[in-house]
Enzyme design. Sequence first.
Site, PDB file in Angstrom:
ATOM      1  N   HIS A   1      95.400  41.567  52.823  1.00  0.00           N
ATOM      2  CA  HIS A   1      95.927  41.356  54.178  1.00  0.00           C
ATOM      3  C   HIS A   1      94.814  40.926  55.124  1.00  0.00           C
ATOM      4  O   HIS A   1      95.000  40.047  55.963  1.00  0.00           O
ATOM      5  CB  HIS A   1      96.586  42.631  54.718  1.00  0.00           C
ATOM      6  CG  HIS A   1      97.993  42.818  54.237  1.00  0.00           C
ATOM      7  ND1 HIS A   1      98.951  43.457  54.963  1.00  0.00           N
ATOM      8  CD2 HIS A   1      98.591  42.440  53.083  1.00  0.00           C
ATOM      9  CE1 HIS A   1     100.094  43.464  54.292  1.00  0.00           C
ATOM     10  NE2 HIS A   1      99.901  42.863  53.150  1.00  0.00           N
ATOM     11  N   ASP A   2      93.663  41.554  54.986  1.00  0.00           N
ATOM     12  CA  ASP A   2      92.545  41.183  55.846  1.00  0.00           C
ATOM     13  C   ASP A   2      92.202  39.704  55.687  1.00  0.00           C
ATOM     14  O   ASP A   2      92.125  38.952  56.659  1.00  0.00           O
ATOM     15  CB  ASP A   2      91.329  42.053  55.511  1.00  0.00           C
ATOM     16  CG  ASP A   2      90.170  41.769  56.450  1.00  0.00           C
ATOM     17  OD1 ASP A   2      90.425  41.368  57.605  1.00  0.00           O
ATOM     18  OD2 ASP A   2      89.007  41.938  56.037  1.00  0.00           O
TER      19      ASP A   2
ATOM     20  N   VAL B   1      94.619  36.886  57.057  1.00  0.00           N
ATOM     21  CA  VAL B   1      94.789  36.774  58.505  1.00  0.00           C
ATOM     22  C   VAL B   1      93.412  36.609  59.140  1.00  0.00           C
ATOM     23  O   VAL B   1      92.608  37.530  59.112  1.00  0.00           O
ATOM     24  CB  VAL B   1      95.500  38.029  59.072  1.00  0.00           C
ATOM     25  CG1 VAL B   1      95.641  37.928  60.578  1.00  0.00           C
ATOM     26  CG2 VAL B   1      96.867  38.225  58.419  1.00  0.00           C
TER      27      VAL B   1
ATOM     28  N   SER C   1      89.844  42.408  60.465  1.00  0.00           N
ATOM     29  CA  SER C   1      90.830  42.445  61.558  1.00  0.00           C
ATOM     30  C   SER C   1      91.918  43.480  61.262  1.00  0.00           C
ATOM     31  O   SER C   1      92.462  44.098  62.173  1.00  0.00           O
ATOM     32  CB  SER C   1      91.466  41.065  61.777  1.00  0.00           C
ATOM     33  OG  SER C   1      92.016  40.562  60.572  1.00  0.00           O
TER      34      SER C   1
ATOM     35  N   THR D   1     100.092  44.543  39.734  1.00  0.00           N
ATOM     36  CA  THR D   1     100.062  45.424  38.560  1.00  0.00           C
ATOM     37  C   THR D   1      99.840  46.877  38.967  1.00  0.00           C
ATOM     38  O   THR D   1     100.061  47.788  38.171  1.00  0.00           O
ATOM     39  CB  THR D   1      98.984  44.967  37.552  1.00  0.00           C
ATOM     40  OG1 THR D   1      98.941  45.876  36.462  1.00  0.00           O
ATOM     41  CG2 THR D   1      97.602  44.936  38.172  1.00  0.00           C
TER      42      THR D   1
END
Length: 316
Positions: free
Chosen positions: A63-64, A67, A73, A189
């Site tokens: 995710h970091d 974005v 962030s 996984t």
Amino acid sequence: MAISVPFLSFVLIFSLVSMGNSLISNYYEKTCPHLDSIVAKTVKEAAAKDITVPAALLRMHFHDCFVRGCDASVLLNSTAKHKAEKDGPANISLHAFSVIDNVKKQVEDSCPGVVSCADILALAARDAVFLSGGPYWDVLKGRKDGRISNANDSFLLPAPFFNISQLQNNFAQRGLSLEDLVALSGGHTIGFAHCSSFRNRIQNFDAKHDVDPSLNPSLAAKLKSTCPAKNTPKNAGVTMDSSGTTFDNTYYSLILQGKGLFSSDQALLTNAQTKKMVSEFAASKGAFFRAFVKSMIKMSSLNGGQEVRRDCRAVN
Ligand code: HEM
Ligand SMILES: *[C@@H]1O[C@H](CO)[C@@H](O)[C@H](O)[C@H]1NC(C)=O
Ligand SMILES: *[C@@H]1O[C@H](CO)[C@@H](O)[C@H](O)[C@H]1NC(C)=O
Ligand SMILES: *[C@@H]1O[C@H](CO)[C@@H](O)[C@H](O)[C@H]1NC(C)=O
Ligand SMILES: *[C@@H]1O[C@H](CO)[C@@H](O)[C@H](O)[C@H]1NC(C)=O
């Protein structure tokens, strides 16, 4: 100090891709020599207390990076006036932020002001994979932390209901290929998914089908019983693959059986090129591990920030 020519050109290629600082392996060799062992020990202890930690750290790093580049962030707190990325719509299941805080605290004690939160997260994600039985690789360092984190930026992340062309576009916007898509999706996984992440496949799928026809019927029945249409318990869900805490290539075998959990997982069979890779990775754990490492290094090199945060949850 000897740096080989192939190594240098490798660093060069990735810094061109990311259009930012070039990352290097021994960035903290002089300034924070014990960084790697502090991260490894802290992640290991946290995972021993809570088996959900490795998957959380791997997802947090993804995710970091997706974005604004890998700039930590995702770690910033909301403030009174501003809602941060971690409080945005795609935040479901993000947790284990305290593991990063714990590392940062130790690192600030022994080498204050030099190690970025983004580097700590990249190392922690690698250690999380390795601890779960996955491959080990050398994490390049030298990332900087960013100063911007918006709740609505979480719309930049790929969604679990994306089809193959939406996934391809989302990855291509970050310089990532179809091979990166297939290899990195193997992150599924390990870990856990809530009913809301695959609800689209088991209820009102489309005008003709209640259940996604590409979903294996016995898995569909299981998912329906775990996630009833009415009164589903708030935390209900399933492990992402049958070997939920082990990092292996089971994910790909399941996709071949129609047992990919999200539309985005099963979508990897809908394109000839990605389908071929799914079969290769299902047949060879070694091939998957090699591809995963290559793509993680690429994803981890998406650049973003400009400072070294003192507290991973707040800008300086
Ligand atoms: C290809 C596009 C991707 C989509 C659409 C996607 C979507 C999701 C969703 C919806 C969840 C479940 C959240 C929940 O219900 O709690 C999830 C979990 C997870 N994802 Fe992905 N993801 C993608 C790629 C990746 C990548 C590239 C990685 C890492 C390399 C990754 C690692 C994980 C992990 C480890 C979890 C489990 C988290 C936990 O148990 O705490 N995902 N993903
Ligand atoms: C996710 O966002 C919601 C809504 O803003 C918030 O209440 C929740 O605490 C957030 N979860 C995490 C893990 O930050
Ligand atoms: C996203 O949030 C930022 C900061 O709160 C705001 O400036 C921007 O207009 C928002 N963008 C959209 C598309 O809502
Ligand atoms: C994927 O979804 C988009 C948006 O709904 C659509 O335009 C596109 O044709 C779809 N692609 C495939 C391969 O189904
Ligand atoms: C960030 O939020 C967490 C959890 O709400 C809180 O414990 C922590 O003190 C906050 N830190 C900062 C710097 O705002």
